[in-house]
Design a protein around this motif. Structure first.
Motif, mmCIF file in Angstrom:
data_model
loop_
_atom_site.group_PDB
_atom_site.id
_atom_site.type_symbol
_atom_site.label_atom_id
_atom_site.label_comp_id
_atom_site.label_asym_id
_atom_site.label_seq_id
_atom_site.Cartn_x
_atom_site.Cartn_y
_atom_site.Cartn_z
ATOM 1 N N ALA A 147 0.795 -1.504 -0.033
ATOM 2 C CA ALA A 147 -0.080 -0.091 -0.019
ATOM 3 C C ALA A 147 0.854 1.223 0.030
ATOM 4 O O ALA A 147 0.468 2.005 -0.383
ATOM 5 N N GLY A 148 2.243 1.333 0.368
ATOM 6 C CA GLY A 148 3.191 2.240 0.441
ATOM 7 C C GLY A 148 3.645 2.500 -1.072
ATOM 8 O O GLY A 148 4.417 3.458 -1.359
ATOM 9 N N SER A 149 3.487 1.531 -1.870
ATOM 10 C CA SER A 149 3.983 1.739 -3.320
ATOM 11 C C SER A 149 3.159 2.555 -4.011
ATOM 12 O O SER A 149 2.157 3.201 -3.436
ATOM 13 N N ARG A 150 3.372 2.755 -5.217
ATOM 14 C CA ARG A 150 2.220 3.543 -6.227
ATOM 15 C C ARG A 150 1.032 3.071 -6.125
ATOM 16 O O ARG A 150 0.702 1.890 -6.872
ATOM 17 N N THR A 151 0.006 3.284 -5.433
ATOM 18 C CA THR A 151 -1.210 2.823 -5.372
ATOM 19 C C THR A 151 -2.311 3.417 -6.016
ATOM 20 O O THR A 151 -2.468 4.829 -5.602
ATOM 21 N N LEU A 152 -3.112 3.066 -6.910
ATOM 22 C CA LEU A 152 -4.371 3.573 -7.633
ATOM 23 C C LEU A 152 -5.342 3.382 -6.906
ATOM 24 O O LEU A 152 -5.587 2.002 -6.715
ATOM 25 N N VAL A 153 -6.024 4.017 -6.311
ATOM 26 C CA VAL A 153 -7.224 3.764 -5.393
ATOM 27 C C VAL A 153 -8.457 3.986 -6.415
ATOM 28 O O VAL A 153 -8.878 5.118 -6.961
ATOM 29 N N PHE A 154 -9.371 3.017 -6.107
ATOM 30 C CA PHE A 154 -10.683 3.126 -6.973
ATOM 31 C C PHE A 154 -12.086 2.908 -6.033
ATOM 32 O O PHE A 154 -11.967 1.818 -5.286
ATOM 33 N N ILE A 155 -12.975 3.775 -5.823
ATOM 34 C CA ILE A 155 -14.309 3.592 -5.386
ATOM 35 C C ILE A 155 -15.053 2.599 -6.041
ATOM 36 O O ILE A 155 -15.365 3.031 -7.416
ATOM 37 N N LEU A 156 -15.598 1.725 -5.446
ATOM 38 C CA LEU A 156 -16.888 0.806 -6.023
ATOM 39 C C LEU A 156 -17.996 1.200 -5.658
ATOM 40 O O LEU A 156 -18.331 0.811 -4.236
ATOM 41 N N ALA A 157 -18.944 1.838 -6.008
ATOM 42 C CA ALA A 157 -20.247 2.164 -5.598
ATOM 43 C C ALA A 157 -21.529 1.780 -6.414
ATOM 44 O O ALA A 157 -21.556 1.725 -7.430
ATOM 45 N N GLY A 158 -22.647 1.851 -5.646
ATOM 46 C CA GLY A 158 -23.853 1.465 -6.173
ATOM 47 C C GLY A 158 -24.767 0.490 -5.706
ATOM 48 O O GLY A 158 -24.729 0.589 -4.521
ATOM 49 N N GLN A 159 -25.452 -0.356 -6.473
ATOM 50 C CA GLN A 159 -25.961 -1.370 -5.812
ATOM 51 C C GLN A 159 -25.509 -2.768 -6.150
ATOM 52 O O GLN A 159 -24.508 -3.033 -6.135
ATOM 53 N N SER A 160 -26.654 -3.614 -6.176
ATOM 54 C CA SER A 160 -26.138 -5.427 -5.907
ATOM 55 C C SER A 160 -25.282 -5.444 -7.068
ATOM 56 O O SER A 160 -24.431 -6.426 -6.666
ATOM 57 N N ASN A 161 -25.391 -5.211 -8.292
ATOM 58 C CA ASN A 161 -24.667 -5.636 -9.478
ATOM 59 C C ASN A 161 -23.261 -5.060 -9.197
ATOM 60 O O ASN A 161 -22.216 -5.620 -9.756
ATOM 61 N N MET A 162 -22.963 -4.095 -8.570
ATOM 62 C CA MET A 162 -21.379 -3.629 -8.216
ATOM 63 C C MET A 162 -21.174 -4.375 -6.990
ATOM 64 O O MET A 162 -19.950 -4.888 -6.857
ATOM 65 N N LEU A 221 -24.336 -5.259 3.332
ATOM 66 C CA LEU A 221 -24.646 -5.901 4.315
ATOM 67 C C LEU A 221 -26.111 -6.728 3.973
ATOM 68 O O LEU A 221 -26.744 -6.354 3.122
ATOM 69 N N HIS A 222 -26.240 -7.915 4.448
ATOM 70 C CA HIS A 222 -27.616 -8.630 4.480
ATOM 71 C C HIS A 222 -28.050 -9.081 3.370
ATOM 72 O O HIS A 222 -29.203 -9.376 2.792
ATOM 73 N N ASN A 223 -26.807 -9.482 2.326
ATOM 74 C CA ASN A 223 -27.169 -10.062 1.334
ATOM 75 C C ASN A 223 -26.141 -11.188 1.105
ATOM 76 O O ASN A 223 -25.049 -11.207 1.539
ATOM 77 N N VAL A 224 -26.586 -12.302 0.143
ATOM 78 C CA VAL A 224 -25.527 -13.206 -0.304
ATOM 79 C C VAL A 224 -24.822 -12.633 -1.318
ATOM 80 O O VAL A 224 -25.265 -12.216 -2.531
ATOM 81 N N LEU A 225 -23.601 -12.714 -1.198
ATOM 82 C CA LEU A 225 -22.604 -11.917 -1.963
ATOM 83 C C LEU A 225 -21.658 -13.146 -3.010
ATOM 84 O O LEU A 225 -21.499 -14.086 -2.605
ATOM 85 N N GLY A 226 -21.501 -12.579 -4.316
ATOM 86 C CA GLY A 226 -20.590 -13.288 -5.204
ATOM 87 C C GLY A 226 -19.694 -12.378 -5.698
ATOM 88 O O GLY A 226 -18.988 -11.396 -5.383
ATOM 89 N N VAL A 227 -19.492 -12.694 -7.147
ATOM 90 C CA VAL A 227 -18.536 -12.245 -7.913
ATOM 91 C C VAL A 227 -18.931 -10.846 -8.421
ATOM 92 O O VAL A 227 -20.115 -10.727 -9.128
ATOM 93 N N GLY A 228 -17.997 -9.991 -8.388
ATOM 94 C CA GLY A 228 -18.587 -8.358 -9.004
ATOM 95 C C GLY A 228 -17.393 -8.144 -9.976
ATOM 96 O O GLY A 228 -16.726 -8.834 -10.337
#
Length: 261
Positions: free
Chosen positions: A21-36, A83-90
Motif C-alpha cells: 500500500a506504500g507503493s504507487r497505489t491507484l485507488v478506485f471507489i466501487l459504489a452503487g447497488q447489487s450488481n456492483m 450487508l444482509h445479502n448473499v454475495l458473489g463475484v462483482g
C-alpha cells in the motif's frame, strides 16, 4: 544481533500488505447497488464459490476492509460491506486485473479497491448527507490515508439505477440526481475532475429501465464516462449479472479507465 538490512527484510516479510500500500497505489471507489456489490454465482440463495482466474487474489490488488485497513483482495469483494445479502463475484477484481495486465502502468503499481456498494438502494439513498454517502467518503479518505502519501484516487466506478426503475418519477429525476451526486463527491473529496465511470443498466427492478438508461446517457458532466452492460448474460433471477458477465464488465470498465490515461 540483527543488522539494519536483515531487519528491513523481516519487516517486509511480516507486513507485505502495508509495504504494497506504500507503493504507487491507484485507488478506485466501487459504489452503487447489487450488481456492483457482486451477485455472480450467488442468485440461488448461496454463493457457488467459483472464482475465475480473472478474479483470483493478487498481492498487487488490495481492498479496504470494513475495519478501514488494506488487505489482499479476494471474492466476495464486498464481504462485510454490502450487508444482509448473499454475495458473489462483482466487476471489481476483473477490473483490477485488467488494469494491471495492460502494461500501461509502471510495474510497481498496486490497485486499491474501496468497496462501498449496497444492494437495492436507489440513488436518493446516495445523496449528500445520507449514511451510504458519508460511509463512502469515510472509506475513501481512510484508503488514501492508509497509502501513506503514495496513493492516488483514480476513479469512482458506479453501477446503480435498478431501484430507480420502479417509479416513473425516480426514473425521470435520475439525470439531475446523478449530476448532483457527482458534483457533491468531487467537492467533498476536493477533486473537481475526478473520473466517474457509470455503468448503463442491463436490468431493473421495475418497468422504467429504458427511462433510466436514457437518463444515464443524459449526464453531461465532464469526465463522466459510460459503459453499457446491456447485452451481458443475466442470471436466472433476471436482475443480476452472471459471473462471466461480471468478468466481461470488469474488462470493459478497465478499458474505459485506461483510455483516459
Amino acid at each position: 544481533m540483527m543488522g539494519p538490512a536483515a531487519m528491513l527484510l523481516l519487516l517486509l516479510l511480516l507486513f507485505p500488505v502495508a509495504s504494497a500500500a506504500g507503493s504507487r497505489t491507484l485507488v478506485f471507489i466501487l459504489a452503487g447497488q447489487s450488481n456492483m456489490g457482486g451477485r455472480g454465482g450467488a442468485t440461488n440463495g448461496t454463493w457457488d464459490g467459483v472464482v475465475p482466474p480473472q478474479c483470483a487474489p493478487s498481492p498487487r490488488i488490495l481492498r479496504l476492509s470494513p475495519a478501514l485497513r488494506w488487505e489482499e483482495a479476494r471474492e466476495p469483494l464486498h464481504a462485510g460491506i454490502d450487508l444482509h445479502n448473499v454475495l458473489g463475484v462483482g466487476p471489481g477484481m476483473p477490473f483490477a486485473h485488467a488494469v494491471l495486465h495492460s502494461h500501461v502502468l509502471p510495474p510497481d503499481t498496486v490497485v486499491g479497491l474501496v468497496p462501498c456498494a449496497q444492494g437495492a438502494t436507489p440513488i436518493a439513498n446516495w445523496s449528500r448527507g445520507t449514511e451510504l454517502y458519508e460511509r463512502m467518503l469515510t472509506r475513501t479518505r481512510a484508503a488514501l490515508a492508509e497509502c501513506g502519501g503514495q496513493g492516488k484516487l483514480a476513479a469512482l466506478l458506479w453501477y446503480q439505477g435498478e431501484a430507480d426503475t420502479i417509479r416513473r418519477e425516480d426514473a425521470e429525476l435520475y439525470t439531475g440526481r446523478m449530476e448532483t451526486f457527482v458534483r457533491d463527491v468531487r467537492r467533498d473529496l476536493a477533486m473537481p475532475d475526478l473520473l466517474v465511470i457509470q455503468v448503463g443498466l442491463a436490468t431493473g427492478q421495475g418497468k422504467f429501465i429504458k427511462l433510466v438508461r436514457e437518463a444515464q446517457k443524459g449526464v453531461k458532466l465532464p469526465n463522466v464516462k459510460y459503459v453499457d452492460a446491456k447485452g451481458l448474460p443475466i442470471a436466472n433471477d433476471y436482475t443480476h449479472l452472471t459471473t462471466p458477465a461480471q468478468v466481461q464488465l470488469g474488462k470493459m470498465l478497465a478499458k474505459s479507465y485506461l483510455a483516459t490515461l
